[in-house]
Design an enzyme around this catalytic site. Structure first.
Site, PDB file in Angstrom:
ATOM      1  N   LYS A 193       0.885  -1.173   0.000  1.00  0.00           N
ATOM      2  CA  LYS A 193       0.000   0.000   0.000  1.00  0.00           C
ATOM      3  C   LYS A 193       0.918   1.216   0.000  1.00  0.00           C
ATOM      4  O   LYS A 193       0.817   2.112   0.835  1.00  0.00           O
ATOM      5  CB  LYS A 193      -0.912  -0.063   1.239  1.00  0.00           C
ATOM      6  CG  LYS A 193      -2.037   0.941   1.249  1.00  0.00           C
ATOM      7  CD  LYS A 193      -3.133   0.656   0.258  1.00  0.00           C
ATOM      8  CE  LYS A 193      -4.178   1.760   0.303  1.00  0.00           C
ATOM      9  NZ  LYS A 193      -5.123   1.702  -0.829  1.00  0.00           N
ATOM     10  N   ASP A 226      -5.626  -3.247  -2.229  1.00  0.00           N
ATOM     11  CA  ASP A 226      -7.071  -3.217  -2.500  1.00  0.00           C
ATOM     12  C   ASP A 226      -7.348  -3.676  -3.929  1.00  0.00           C
ATOM     13  O   ASP A 226      -8.239  -4.495  -4.186  1.00  0.00           O
ATOM     14  CB  ASP A 226      -7.654  -1.822  -2.229  1.00  0.00           C
ATOM     15  CG  ASP A 226      -6.774  -0.692  -2.761  1.00  0.00           C
ATOM     16  OD1 ASP A 226      -5.588  -0.938  -3.062  1.00  0.00           O
ATOM     17  OD2 ASP A 226      -7.273   0.446  -2.876  1.00  0.00           O
ATOM     18  N   ASP A 250      -1.829 -12.395   4.981  1.00  0.00           N
ATOM     19  CA  ASP A 250      -2.766 -13.162   5.798  1.00  0.00           C
ATOM     20  C   ASP A 250      -4.173 -13.018   5.214  1.00  0.00           C
ATOM     21  O   ASP A 250      -4.900 -14.003   5.024  1.00  0.00           O
ATOM     22  CB  ASP A 250      -2.710 -12.616   7.235  1.00  0.00           C
ATOM     23  CG  ASP A 250      -3.455 -13.492   8.205  1.00  0.00           C
ATOM     24  OD1 ASP A 250      -3.524 -14.712   7.963  1.00  0.00           O
ATOM     25  OD2 ASP A 250      -3.971 -12.969   9.207  1.00  0.00           O
ATOM     26  N   ASP A 254      -6.489 -15.900   2.744  1.00  0.00           N
ATOM     27  CA  ASP A 254      -7.805 -16.445   3.107  1.00  0.00           C
ATOM     28  C   ASP A 254      -8.792 -16.217   1.957  1.00  0.00           C
ATOM     29  O   ASP A 254      -9.601 -17.085   1.630  1.00  0.00           O
ATOM     30  CB  ASP A 254      -8.348 -15.769   4.372  1.00  0.00           C
ATOM     31  CG  ASP A 254      -8.106 -16.607   5.623  1.00  0.00           C
ATOM     32  OD1 ASP A 254      -7.064 -17.277   5.680  1.00  0.00           O
ATOM     33  OD2 ASP A 254      -8.957 -16.587   6.529  1.00  0.00           O
TER      34      ASP A 254
END
Ligand code: ATP
Length: 355
Positions: A193, A226, A250, A254
């Site tokens: 980011k 994002d 992380d 998922d």
């Protein structure tokens, strides 16, 4: 003979690790598997989730198979991650035919997320904003505000070292080169980011870019996290090796696990220079603990990664093929995959394919 220490941990951890050990013990691999007490059970029996003898066995093992950490086994996880300095968390995202996934056309999805495993916001370093105001009275943020201007609240610190960024960049490039030799594109996708976190994200991005430049046979791209979340869902087949910081990795892994059937399917390896441990991406799943319905596939695919790490590629290949075959047939599936099979029934089905 290589030695593996199996630590079930908490919740469904012991159930899926037992199932995976059952397969390993009966498929005829040249491994000694040791199962010392640990986790919730050891806490009840010995007053500690990580008895000294278990720790000593863990230290001398060639690899560790870990189940899941709830409250009791957090200390084991911290030990495996920070004392073993297992800085590279490798999370493959690979679709197997017959698996129930969250996307319509999962065929051909096969990439890997390399998550930096020791830095960033882990372990949590937090406190009251007043502490920062006191220690750094002259620090001004990009808006020109001092910590004291913000009033009561909390802070969290993320750390990113040159050493930490460099070694994960090197690991990702090695992984991309290894995959390229197997026919994958040889592309490294860096995720940060850095538009907001210019210094920290900027350092990580620069280090990855520098490392990729040393390997002209690799290609490179960078996306903000994002945008990357969206791309993983929209263009999963365009991914090869994704490298990112701890917390982003992380979360993205998922999300990506859903492309391969969810947490019951997603394996991982945590690799350092001297030690390595292997664990499913999922946690302790308290909602299904003790019911015998946890999907052991994520742990068994973690064993595939462990066998590869131990130099037993042939056995690894055989085990992965057996898992793929069980899903292709679709006869023995746990409830998360739309079936009614129990944890051990899936293990038995995988073992039958190996015989
Ligand atoms: P923790 O706090 O330990 O991470 P959690 O419940 O928040 O536990 P997970 O353990 O990852 O997180 O579980 C998230 C969901 O996925 C739960 O509904 C759980 O039942 C399901 N799940 C996780 N692992 C498996 C598995 N091996 N088989 C079937 N379902 C699973």
């Amino acid at each position: 003979m290589k030695t593996v220490v199996a630590l079930g941990g908490d919740g469904i951890g012991p159930e899926v690790v037992d199932a995976a050990c059952y397969v390993l013990e009966n498929m005829g691999v040249d491994l000694e598997i040791v199962k010392p007490p640990c986790g919730e059970k050891a806490l009840k029996e010995y007053g500690t989730p990580f008895p000294k003898e278990t720790m000593e066995l863990t230290n001398s093992a060639d690899a560790v198979l870990f189940g899941a950490s709830g409250e009791a086994s957090v200390i084991i996880l911290a030990y495996l991650r920070w004392f073993f300095d297992t800085y590279a968390n490798v999370r493959p995202v690979k679709y197997y035919e017959g698996v129930l996934t969250s996307i319509k056309n999962p065929e051909g999805v096969d990439f890997v997320i390399i998550r930096e495993n020791t830095e960033d916001f882990y372990p949590g370093r937090e406190g009251d904003i007043s502490l920062l105001a006191e220690r750094m009275p002259d620090y001004k943020d990009i808006l020109g505000r001092r910590f004291a201007d913000y009033g009561e609240g909390k802070f969290a610190v993320g750390l990113y070292t040159v050493k930490g960024c460099r070694r994960i960049a090197e690991f990702a490039c090695k992984e991309a080169l290894k995959r390229k030799r197997k026919g994958f594109p040889g592309k490294v996708t860096c995720v940060t980011k850095s538009n907001v976190l210019r210094e920290t994200g900027g350092l990580f991005q620069r280090m990855v870019e520098e490392e990729v430049r040393r390997h002209p046979e690799l290609t490179y791209e960078h996306f903000y996290v994002d945008d990357m979340a969206r791309r993983i869902v929209r263009f999963p087949r365009e991914m090869d090796v994704i490298v990112t910081t701890n917390m982003f990795g992380d979360i993205l892994s998922d999300l990506a696990a859903e492309l391969m059937g969810g947490l019951g399917m997603a394996p991982s390896a945590c690799i350092g220079d001297k030690h390595a441990y292997f664990e499913p991406v999922h946690g302790s799943a308290p909602d299904i603990t003790g019911k015998g319905i946890a999907n052991p596939t994520a742990t068994i695919l973690s064993c595939v990664m462990m066998l590869e790490y131990l130099g037993m590629e042939k056995d690894a290949g055989k085990l992965e093929k057996a898992v793929a075959e069980v899903y292709r047939k679709g006869e023995t599936l746990t409830p998360d995959m739309g079936g009614t099979a129990k944890t051990m029934e899936v293990a038995e089905a995988i073992l039958r394919e190996l015989m």
